[in-house]
Design a protein around this motif. Structure first.
Motif, PDB file in Angstrom:
ATOM      1  N   VAL A 143       0.862  -0.920   0.026  1.00 23.01           N
ATOM      2  CA  VAL A 143       0.073  -0.379  -0.116  1.00 23.01           C
ATOM      3  C   VAL A 143       0.633   1.419  -0.058  1.00 23.01           C
ATOM      4  N   THR A 144       0.388   2.031  -1.014  1.00 25.43           N
ATOM      5  CA  THR A 144       0.766   3.046  -1.015  1.00 25.43           C
ATOM      6  C   THR A 144       0.648   4.214   0.351  1.00 25.43           C
ATOM      7  N   TYR A 145      -0.426   4.520  -0.725  1.00 25.50           N
ATOM      8  CA  TYR A 145      -1.602   5.534   0.316  1.00 25.50           C
ATOM      9  C   TYR A 145      -2.946   5.425   0.433  1.00 25.50           C
ATOM     10  N   VAL A 146      -3.657   6.132   2.119  1.00 24.26           N
ATOM     11  CA  VAL A 146      -5.103   5.387   1.962  1.00 24.26           C
ATOM     12  C   VAL A 146      -5.743   6.531   2.204  1.00 24.26           C
ATOM     13  N   THR A 147      -7.106   6.231   2.315  1.00 22.24           N
ATOM     14  CA  THR A 147      -7.800   7.730   2.290  1.00 22.24           C
ATOM     15  C   THR A 147      -9.302   7.052   3.044  1.00 22.24           C
ATOM     16  N   ILE A 148      -9.752   8.414   3.329  1.00 23.56           N
ATOM     17  CA  ILE A 148     -10.787   7.176   4.462  1.00 23.56           C
ATOM     18  C   ILE A 148     -11.808   8.660   3.766  1.00 23.56           C
ATOM     19  N   PHE A 149     -13.207   7.214   3.322  1.00 19.01           N
ATOM     20  CA  PHE A 149     -14.216   8.119   2.630  1.00 19.01           C
ATOM     21  C   PHE A 149     -15.563   7.938   2.982  1.00 19.01           C
ATOM     22  N   ASP A 150     -17.053   8.833   3.040  1.00 23.63           N
ATOM     23  CA  ASP A 150     -17.693   8.917   3.942  1.00 23.63           C
ATOM     24  C   ASP A 150     -18.578   8.588   3.131  1.00 23.63           C
ATOM     25  N   GLU A 151     -18.544   8.634   1.998  1.00 26.06           N
ATOM     26  CA  GLU A 151     -19.278   8.486   0.607  1.00 26.06           C
ATOM     27  C   GLU A 151     -20.371   6.772   0.709  1.00 26.06           C
ATOM     28  N   PRO A 152     -21.548   6.399   0.377  1.00 28.18           N
ATOM     29  CA  PRO A 152     -21.605   5.432   0.008  1.00 28.18           C
ATOM     30  C   PRO A 152     -21.412   4.614  -0.913  1.00 28.18           C
ATOM     31  N   THR A 153     -20.562   5.049  -1.767  1.00 27.90           N
ATOM     32  CA  THR A 153     -19.713   4.368  -2.827  1.00 27.90           C
ATOM     33  C   THR A 153     -18.592   5.092  -2.849  1.00 27.90           C
ATOM     34  N   VAL A 154     -17.095   4.567  -4.047  1.00 28.61           N
ATOM     35  CA  VAL A 154     -16.203   5.111  -4.549  1.00 28.61           C
ATOM     36  C   VAL A 154     -16.844   6.026  -5.001  1.00 28.61           C
ATOM     37  N   GLU A 155     -17.235   6.325  -6.008  1.00 28.77           N
ATOM     38  CA  GLU A 155     -17.673   6.302  -7.715  1.00 28.77           C
ATOM     39  C   GLU A 155     -17.242   8.121  -7.010  1.00 28.77           C
ATOM     40  N   GLN A 156     -16.973   9.227  -7.013  1.00 28.19           N
ATOM     41  CA  GLN A 156     -16.611  10.892  -5.920  1.00 28.19           C
ATOM     42  C   GLN A 156     -15.159  10.083  -6.234  1.00 28.19           C
ATOM     43  N   LEU A 157     -14.408   9.652  -5.763  1.00 29.11           N
ATOM     44  CA  LEU A 157     -12.718   9.347  -5.418  1.00 29.11           C
ATOM     45  C   LEU A 157     -12.814   8.713  -6.648  1.00 29.11           C
ATOM     46  N   LEU A 158     -12.961   7.611  -7.095  1.00 29.92           N
ATOM     47  CA  LEU A 158     -12.552   7.356  -8.206  1.00 29.92           C
ATOM     48  C   LEU A 158     -12.326   8.602  -9.511  1.00 29.92           C
ATOM     49  N   LEU A 159     -13.824   9.498  -9.447  1.00 36.22           N
ATOM     50  CA  LEU A 159     -13.459  10.991 -10.815  1.00 36.22           C
ATOM     51  C   LEU A 159     -12.786  11.226  -9.896  1.00 36.22           C
ATOM     52  N   THR A 160     -12.531  11.851  -8.808  1.00 37.10           N
ATOM     53  CA  THR A 160     -11.368  12.765  -8.343  1.00 37.10           C
ATOM     54  C   THR A 160     -10.466  11.991  -9.110  1.00 37.10           C
ATOM     55  N   LEU A 161     -10.085  11.489  -8.145  1.00 36.53           N
ATOM     56  CA  LEU A 161      -8.410  10.178  -8.616  1.00 36.53           C
ATOM     57  C   LEU A 161      -8.332  10.092  -9.600  1.00 36.53           C
ATOM     58  N   LYS A 162      -8.875   9.842 -10.789  1.00 38.22           N
ATOM     59  CA  LYS A 162      -8.734   9.130 -11.881  1.00 38.22           C
ATOM     60  C   LYS A 162      -7.885   7.887 -12.107  1.00 38.22           C
ATOM     61  N   PRO A 163      -8.274   6.907 -11.900  1.00 35.79           N
ATOM     62  CA  PRO A 163      -6.685   5.907 -11.173  1.00 35.79           C
ATOM     63  C   PRO A 163      -6.904   4.947 -13.034  1.00 35.79           C
ATOM     64  N   ASP A 164      -6.071   4.388 -13.189  1.00 32.55           N
ATOM     65  CA  ASP A 164      -5.372   3.642 -14.720  1.00 32.55           C
ATOM     66  C   ASP A 164      -6.137   2.471 -14.049  1.00 32.55           C
ATOM     67  N   VAL A 165      -6.572   1.739 -12.677  1.00 34.35           N
ATOM     68  CA  VAL A 165      -6.384   0.602 -12.355  1.00 34.35           C
ATOM     69  C   VAL A 165      -7.953   0.761 -11.784  1.00 34.35           C
ATOM     70  N   HIS A 166      -8.546  -0.289 -11.275  1.00 36.04           N
ATOM     71  CA  HIS A 166      -9.460   0.382  -9.824  1.00 36.04           C
ATOM     72  C   HIS A 166     -10.056  -1.318  -9.693  1.00 36.04           C
ATOM     73  N   ALA A 167      -9.216  -1.388  -8.863  1.00 36.36           N
ATOM     74  CA  ALA A 167      -9.364  -3.164  -8.746  1.00 36.36           C
ATOM     75  C   ALA A 167     -10.535  -3.623  -7.703  1.00 36.36           C
ATOM     76  N   LYS A 168     -10.424  -4.707  -7.678  1.00 35.20           N
ATOM     77  CA  LYS A 168     -12.046  -5.261  -6.988  1.00 35.20           C
ATOM     78  C   LYS A 168     -11.572  -6.577  -6.779  1.00 35.20           C
ATOM     79  N   GLY A 169     -11.775  -6.953  -5.212  1.00 34.05           N
ATOM     80  CA  GLY A 169     -11.823  -8.744  -5.230  1.00 34.05           C
ATOM     81  C   GLY A 169     -13.021 -10.144  -5.858  1.00 34.05           C
TER      82      GLY A 169
END
Length: 165
Positions: free
Chosen positions: A97-123
């Motif tokens: 892990v490089t960085y960690v953040t805590i989010f309070d929204e019900p989904t990570v959509e806004q965080l994804l739109l803010t960061l625009k990662p190249d890859v969104h990894a899910k289990g």
């Protein structure tokens, strides 16, 4: 006895603005950004394998951790077992892990739109087509990847075995 916080770990736990600055800096240097998220209420081997698999997809792994209020909504009364700050510190201590953040929204959509990662990894409890945020990730040109081992581990199962929740 209380031990002092490890500043090396604390510097990896960022608010959204600080995280965005670090991600933009890494991207400018040519780094591939990967994002993973979860509750990480009681860290287990499935979490470790998921995050290691996510890190293998890029240079910088950002982990979003659900806030305490969101964990309670998702998992029910009595959860989380550990507070968000503690969960963030444990996850930030992992080598992958490089960085960690805590989010309070019900989904990570806004965080994804803010960061625009190249890859969104899910289990592996998802497929690329069942990831709820897949349309958001694709909207900015990112991709979804499934990583980790089979979903044979869960915090809920551990708590049940311990006679807890």
């Amino acid at each position: 006895m209380s031990l002092p916080n490890d500043s090396r770990i604390d510097s990896r736990i960022l608010n959204r603005e600080g995280l965005l600055a670090r991600v933009q800096e890494a991207r400018s240097a040519g780094a591939r950004i990967v994002f993973a998220n979860g509750c990480f209420d009681v860290l287990h081997v499935g979490h470790v394998r998921y995050l290691a698999g996510a890190r293998d997809l890029g240079d910088v792994l950002v982990v979003g951790i659900n806030s305490d209020a969101q964990v309670e909504q998702l998992k029910g009364a009595g959860r989380p077992i550990m507070r968000a700050a503690e969960r963030a510190e444990i996850v930030a201590a992992l080598e992958s892990v490089t960085y960690v953040t805590i989010f309070d929204e019900p989904t990570v959509e806004q965080l994804l739109l803010t960061l625009k990662p190249d890859v969104h990894a899910k289990g592996t409890d998802y497929t690329e087509e069942t990831v709820p945020e897949r349309a958001v990730v694709r909207s900015y040109g990112g991709r979804v990847a499934i990583v980790g081992d089979p979903k044979d581990h869960s915090t809920s199962e551990i708590l049940t075995r311990l006679g807890g929740q």
